[in-house]
Design a protein around this motif. Structure first.
Motif, mmCIF file in Angstrom:
data_model
loop_
_atom_site.group_PDB
_atom_site.id
_atom_site.type_symbol
_atom_site.label_atom_id
_atom_site.label_comp_id
_atom_site.label_asym_id
_atom_site.label_seq_id
_atom_site.Cartn_x
_atom_site.Cartn_y
_atom_site.Cartn_z
ATOM 1 N N VAL A 1 0.848 -1.189 0.000
ATOM 2 C CA VAL A 1 0.000 0.000 0.000
ATOM 3 C C VAL A 1 0.888 1.245 0.000
ATOM 4 O O VAL A 1 1.857 1.332 0.757
ATOM 5 N N ILE A 2 0.554 2.197 -0.838
ATOM 6 C CA ILE A 2 1.252 3.485 -0.870
ATOM 7 C C ILE A 2 0.250 4.545 -0.439
ATOM 8 O O ILE A 2 -0.610 4.964 -1.214
ATOM 9 N N LYS A 3 0.359 4.971 0.807
ATOM 10 C CA LYS A 3 -0.575 5.956 1.337
ATOM 11 C C LYS A 3 -0.190 7.354 0.874
ATOM 12 O O LYS A 3 0.939 7.596 0.420
ATOM 13 N N ASP A 4 -1.146 8.265 1.028
ATOM 14 C CA ASP A 4 -0.916 9.633 0.563
ATOM 15 C C ASP A 4 0.208 10.317 1.345
ATOM 16 O O ASP A 4 0.981 11.101 0.775
ATOM 17 N N ASP A 5 0.294 10.026 2.657
ATOM 18 C CA ASP A 5 1.349 10.680 3.428
ATOM 19 C C ASP A 5 2.733 10.159 3.038
ATOM 20 O O ASP A 5 3.718 10.907 3.054
ATOM 21 N N VAL A 6 2.825 8.870 2.637
ATOM 22 C CA VAL A 6 4.098 8.340 2.144
ATOM 23 C C VAL A 6 4.476 9.007 0.822
ATOM 24 O O VAL A 6 5.619 9.420 0.615
#
Length: 553
Positions: A454-459
């Motif tokens: 998963v690539i979250k927005d904060d990352v």
């Protein structure tokens, strides 16, 4: 009549069943499958893969602003044009086949002002260096070189270059323009960076064999360091050791760390360890009636002692250990030998990227029946002089191998000169840029290879911030703004490490496809079987109707 009505009703019921089956199938395919796919897909925010790939090939240019100031009577006769004028010199530093760094020295040649002439009229070079400081461009990374006449008494006799403790140097004229350029090249590389220091900062990219053993000894760039001073008393029954570590840190260490605070954050602590031995039995020498530690035995000293320190276990930053060892009475006095067998003057040694150890011998009591334990007051001035010298070596600030005609002013209580601080900033900025490039490239390759992460927005936001900061750092270096470039590189390191070590990246890393089938088949199979059987029945009935002959009246 009744049979016809029954057949019509049966046909209507079959038609309704076909419509219901088709409706369920349509809803499952058109609405159910997209909704399931959307709600169960791995969220992956967009990342700047193209920008990350370009970081490794991004050209880095190190621009050093230099003011070359000629005092009256020092202008070479073969100067190409009258003062003032500008000149630029470039040198390419090749690291590997794909990485190179360009050093650019932007020189402004001019004459002295009235205030500078008054400052250069001082009695000594030290006084002139102090008087010139308010008149210079004090920005980080800039240099000022003052050329004085060959017969000037300001520079000591036999000395061609005097380097002050700020960002200026005095160069004795003589030998024409070629000799002046050679000295300017030596001075600027000493006070800013050399090809060796840049290659050492990029040691991870330099092929094996191209760097000497000393190039990999200095500390790696970090956002923070922890310094631990430890007193080792293996024989507390014989020695009661008292050391004023708090006063020594405030008097000797704090001024140095205050100056280094521009480079990183520092924390200092201390401890006393009793019954802590070196782990190596020293050899007794009858001629000197003392015990000796040879150079070959020194590497075996650190591991047993390090197990007792416990300082690095709970730290995320590099830990620098400085140990003061008071040998037990049975092994006193204890001396360290160099590789030639001669006693080391400081009775200490340092280990690259780890710290240093100093042996502090206690004088034997005059009366053989003296009461134990003996009270020992440690001379902290002598101890801290050794530890601060080792701290400089750990950061790669060595004043050895200088030309004989060079004279370097002592930095005084601050421990390092302003230009030595710039030397650290140049190296750490280049290293930070390379570290961010490597970190982001590894992260991009990992995320591209494993689609379950998963690539979250904060990352993604941290990745974008790291890319923007490292690009800003490279741009600031190209403009000669060392301080702002270093700050941008620190921000890039912080953002890249936050993105790389974000815990959310590991949530679905170990979730293979066979586990997906094991979870979803029990959910979808009971629903899919009736729908598929109904569709198969509709297909068979349709084929049968096509085969039946059409009745003709």
């Amino acid at each position: 009549m009744a049979a016809a009505a029954a057949m019509a009703a049966d046909e209507a019921e079959r038609a309704r069943g076909r419509r219901a089956a088709l409706s369920f199938a349509t809803i499952a395919v058109v609405l159910g499958l997209p909704l399931w796919w959307r709600t169960t897909e791995t969220y992956r925010a967009a990342l700047p893969y193209a920008d990350i790939a370009g970081l490794g090939q991004q050209p880095v240019q190190l621009v050093v602003p230099i003011a070359v100031v000629f005092s009256p009577g020092s202008v070479p006769a073969d100067l190409p044009r009258p003062l003032p004028f500008r000149d630029t010199q470039e040198m390419e530093i090749t690291v590997n086949l794909r990485t190179s760094v360009t050093s650019r020295y932007e020189m402004v040649f001019r004459g002295t002002t009235a205030e500078e002439e008054a400052a250069l009229a001082a009695a000594t070079a030290r006084e002139a260096d102090a008087a010139l400081r308010p008149l210079q461009d004090t920005s980080v990374g800039s240099l000022a070189v003052y050329v004085v006449p060959e017969t000037s008494s300001l520079v000591p006799q036999g000395i061609a270059v005097y380097v002050g403790k700020h960002r200026s140097a005095l160069v004795r004229a003589g030998g024409g323009l070629a000799a002046l350029h050679a000295r300017l090249r030596q001075v600027t590389q000493l006070m800013s960076f050399t090809a060796t220091s840049v290659a050492a900062a990029l040691s991870d990219r330099v092929p094996d064999g191209r760097l000497g053993p000393d190039a990999r000894r200095s500390l790696k760039s970090s956002l923070g360091y922890e310094i631990t001073f430890s007193l080792l008393n293996p024989d507390p029954k014989s020695h009661s050791v008292d050391w004023d570590i708090e006063g020594a840190v405030n008097c000797y260490v704090k001024p140095v760390l205050d100056k280094l605070s521009l480079v990183a954050n520092f924390s200092v602590d201390s401890q006393i360890l009793y019954y802590a031995v070196l782990g190596v039995t020293p050899r007794y020498d009858k001629e000197s009636s003392s015990f000796l530690l040879s150079t070959q035995s020194l590497p075996h000293v650190i591991n047993p002692v390090e197990a007792r320190l416990g300082s690095s276990a709970a730290s995320l930053n590099p830990v620098l250990n400085f140990l003061l060892y008071v040998p037990e009475r049975a092994h006193s006095p204890l001396y360290i030998q160099d590789k030639d067998g001669a006693p080391v003057s400081t009775n200490a040694f340092h280990s690259p990227r780890w710290g240093g150890i100093m042996v502090y011998n206690v004088e034997a009591p005059a009366a053989p029946q003296a009461s134990l334990p003996l009270h020992v007051d440690v001379d902290m001035a002598r101890v801290m002089e050794v530890f601060l010298a080792q701290l400089r070596l750990l950061f790669g600030l060595s004043r050895e191998e200088l030309p004989a005609e060079f004279l370097l002013e002592s930095p005084g209580n601050e421990g390092l000169a302003d230009w030595e601080l710039d030397h650290l900033l140049w190296a750490h900025t280049v290293e930070n840029i390379a570290t961010v490039s490597t970190t982001l490239t590894s992260l991009a390759q990992l995320l591209d290879k494993i689609g379950n992460i998963v690539i979250k927005d904060d990352v993604a936001s941290e990745v974008y911030q790291a890319v923007a900061s490292v690009q800003s750092a490279v741009a600031k270096l190209g403009m000669g703004h060392l301080h702002s470039a270093f700050q941008a590189s620190k921000e890039a390191v912080t953002s890249s490490e936050r993105a790389f070590f974000d815990p959310s990246l590991l949530h679905l890393l170990y979730f293979p496809d066979d586990q997906k089938f094991a979870i979803y088949i029990p959910l979808f199979l009971p629903m899919a079987v009736p729908i598929l059987l109904s569709l198969a029945k509709i297909v068979r009935e349709t084929r049968q109707r096509k085969k039946e002959p059409t009745k003709m009246d």
